[in-house]
Motif scaffolding. Structure first.
Motif, PDB file in Angstrom:
ATOM      1  N   GLY A   1       5.857   8.396   4.108  1.00 19.54           N
ATOM      2  CA  GLY A   1       4.584   7.599   3.584  1.00 19.54           C
ATOM      3  C   GLY A   1       4.100   6.640   4.568  1.00 19.54           C
ATOM      4  N   GLY A   2       5.053   5.975   5.229  1.00 18.80           N
ATOM      5  CA  GLY A   2       4.770   4.916   6.092  1.00 18.80           C
ATOM      6  C   GLY A   2       4.017   5.636   7.343  1.00 18.80           C
ATOM      7  N   ALA A   3       4.309   6.917   7.852  1.00 22.71           N
ATOM      8  CA  ALA A   3       3.623   7.396   8.899  1.00 22.71           C
ATOM      9  C   ALA A   3       2.273   7.983   8.353  1.00 22.71           C
ATOM     10  N   VAL A   4       2.194   8.326   7.452  1.00 26.39           N
ATOM     11  CA  VAL A   4       0.837   8.526   6.775  1.00 26.39           C
ATOM     12  C   VAL A   4      -0.129   7.599   6.558  1.00 26.39           C
ATOM     13  N   ALA A   5       0.337   6.466   6.084  1.00 30.82           N
ATOM     14  CA  ALA A   5      -0.413   5.032   6.224  1.00 30.82           C
ATOM     15  C   ALA A   5      -0.719   4.509   7.817  1.00 30.82           C
ATOM     16  N   LEU A   6      -0.005   4.808   8.616  1.00 33.44           N
ATOM     17  CA  LEU A   6      -0.261   4.367   9.904  1.00 33.44           C
ATOM     18  C   LEU A   6      -1.476   5.339  10.482  1.00 33.44           C
ATOM     19  N   GLU A   7      -1.270   6.615  10.276  1.00 31.98           N
ATOM     20  CA  GLU A   7      -2.547   7.395  10.669  1.00 31.98           C
ATOM     21  C   GLU A   7      -3.977   6.555   9.984  1.00 31.98           C
ATOM     22  N   HIS A   8      -3.947   6.144   8.957  1.00 31.68           N
ATOM     23  CA  HIS A   8      -5.240   5.650   8.521  1.00 31.68           C
ATOM     24  C   HIS A   8      -5.416   4.038   8.784  1.00 31.68           C
ATOM     25  N   PHE A   9      -4.279   3.623   9.323  1.00 36.22           N
ATOM     26  CA  PHE A   9      -4.466   1.932   9.544  1.00 36.22           C
ATOM     27  C   PHE A   9      -5.448   1.683  10.758  1.00 36.22           C
ATOM     28  N   ARG A  10      -6.292   0.715  10.646  1.00 39.68           N
ATOM     29  CA  ARG A  10      -6.998   0.139  11.598  1.00 39.68           C
ATOM     30  C   ARG A  10      -8.073   1.322  11.646  1.00 39.68           C
TER      31      ARG A  10
ATOM     32  N   ALA B   1      -4.433  -6.295   2.566  1.00 42.70           N
ATOM     33  CA  ALA B   1      -4.037  -6.606   3.936  1.00 42.70           C
ATOM     34  C   ALA B   1      -4.138  -5.493   4.815  1.00 42.70           C
ATOM     35  N   PHE B   2      -3.985  -4.287   4.097  1.00 43.20           N
ATOM     36  CA  PHE B   2      -4.234  -2.932   4.889  1.00 43.20           C
ATOM     37  C   PHE B   2      -5.579  -2.895   5.375  1.00 43.20           C
ATOM     38  N   LEU B   3      -6.357  -3.099   4.495  1.00 37.49           N
ATOM     39  CA  LEU B   3      -7.850  -2.985   4.583  1.00 37.49           C
ATOM     40  C   LEU B   3      -8.218  -4.011   5.581  1.00 37.49           C
TER      41      LEU B   3
ATOM     42  N   PHE C   1       1.859  -4.630   4.732  1.00 35.66           N
ATOM     43  CA  PHE C   1       1.909  -4.001   3.730  1.00 35.66           C
ATOM     44  C   PHE C   1       3.279  -2.856   3.895  1.00 35.66           C
ATOM     45  N   ALA C   2       3.330  -2.508   2.638  1.00 41.34           N
ATOM     46  CA  ALA C   2       4.585  -1.782   2.449  1.00 41.34           C
ATOM     47  C   ALA C   2       4.559  -0.560   1.708  1.00 41.34           C
ATOM     48  N   VAL C   3       5.346   0.392   1.706  1.00 42.20           N
ATOM     49  CA  VAL C   3       5.626   1.668   0.896  1.00 42.20           C
ATOM     50  C   VAL C   3       6.707   1.336   0.263  1.00 42.20           C
TER      51      VAL C   3
ATOM     52  N   ARG D   1       3.088 -14.283   1.146  1.00 40.77           N
ATOM     53  CA  ARG D   1       2.943 -12.649   2.115  1.00 40.77           C
ATOM     54  C   ARG D   1       2.191 -12.186   1.002  1.00 40.77           C
ATOM     55  N   PRO D   2       1.277 -11.052   1.467  1.00 36.34           N
ATOM     56  CA  PRO D   2       0.532 -10.156   0.604  1.00 36.34           C
ATOM     57  C   PRO D   2       1.287  -9.220  -0.116  1.00 36.34           C
ATOM     58  N   SER D   3       2.435  -8.760   0.307  1.00 44.43           N
ATOM     59  CA  SER D   3       3.105  -7.764  -0.337  1.00 44.43           C
ATOM     60  C   SER D   3       4.532  -8.183  -1.023  1.00 44.43           C
TER      61      SER D   3
END
Length: 280
Positions: free
Chosen positions: A25-34, A101-103, A109-111, A191-193
């Motif tokens: 899930g973290g790898a998917v999040a990084l694909e969308h990050f920034r 934080a992600f946006l 941010f965390a999974v 911290r946000p998470s």
């Protein structure tokens, strides 16, 4: 090799599965990050959600429900199915804890994933993909963090007194009405998470996490186990044990700290007449 049936899967096996899914899930999040992702506000003041949250949710669900089809399911990004209440074990999932934080292109941010049995977390994993850290624990198996290919055991701090303790909390948690026995002189940060905040206490980098507002189970379940397995104490603000997989999946409040510090915070919460302040 076939997966073990539900009655045979150990907490350690569930932990390994959660770590695998959290990293995926973290790898998917990084694909969308920034990147440019569509986001919108949820109803009822529940905050923002984005295409990335939903993509991570799908990726995690595909792994977890395929490997443990008999487990119940509770995710922040899915409509709640009350059938989970009858399940022997339940996945509790926050695809992106810290969506704001992600946006805002911040890495904090965390999974966060957990398995609940009998109202208690028995396995948990919290992956912070942009920071390269994955925390995990299982019941009776201790808590660890993985970073840069190495695994390190976690242990809460030895802090016993509130004054000067390092706290992760909103400013409102230090309002006088919450502390009949006197407001502790905590060194407050944020911290946000929430899942990450709990992991920071488990690692001894901070001494306590406080929230006197209602909190969703998916924000707390994984981190609660990690704190406990790192030697900490976690309860609601009245000192009662946390119970998960509720019909309404919200907890009234939460205090996590090393045992001695937790006891002192509870004394200040109770006040001179032993009457706990009501959560906000």
């Amino acid at each position: 090799m076939p997966e073990a049936p539900i009655s045979d899967a150990s907490p350690a096996e569930d932990r390994a599965l959660l770590v695998e899914a959290a990293k995926a899930g973290g790898a998917v999040a990084l694909e969308h990050f920034r990147a440019s992702v569509r986001s919108w506000d949820k109803s009822g003041g529940q905050g923002p959600v984005s295409e990335a949250d939903l993509a991570v949710n799908r990726a995690v669900e595909a792994i977890l429900t395929t490997r443990r089809p008999a487990y119940g399911w509770l995710s922040e990004e899915d409509t709640d199915n009350q059938e989970r209440l009858a399940a022997e074990r339940v996945f509790v999932v926050d695809p992106i804890d810290g969506t704001r934080a992600f946006l805002e292109d911040k890495p904090e941010f965390a999974v966060a994933l957990a398995v609940i049995a009998g109202g208690r977390p028995i396995a948990g994993a919290v992956c912070l993909p942009a920071l390269g850290e994955t925390y995990s624990a299982h019941m009776g198996g201790g808590a660890t963090v993985m970073r840069e290919g190495e695994t390190y055991p976690l242990s809460v701090s030895q802090r016993a007194e509130p004054d000067g303790a390092r706290a992760l909390a909103n400013r409102s948690q230090l309002a006088e009405e919450h502390w009949p026995g006197g407001v502790p002189a905590l060194r407050r940060e944020y911290r946000p998470s929430l899942a990450w905040r709990l992991c920071l206490v488990a690692s001894g980098q901070f001494d306590t996490v406080l929230t006197f507002r209602k909190a969703w189970e998916w924000d707390i379940a994984s981190g609660a186990l990690i704190v406990g397995e790192a030697g900490g104490r976690i309860t609601d603000a009245a000192g009662e044990e946390l119970c998960f997989n509720r019909a309404e999946p919200r907890l009234p409040s939460m205090v996590a700290a090393p045992p001695a510090l937790h006891a002192r915070l509870m004394e200040l919460r109770q006040g001179p007449r032993g009457l706990a302040s009501a959560p906000a």
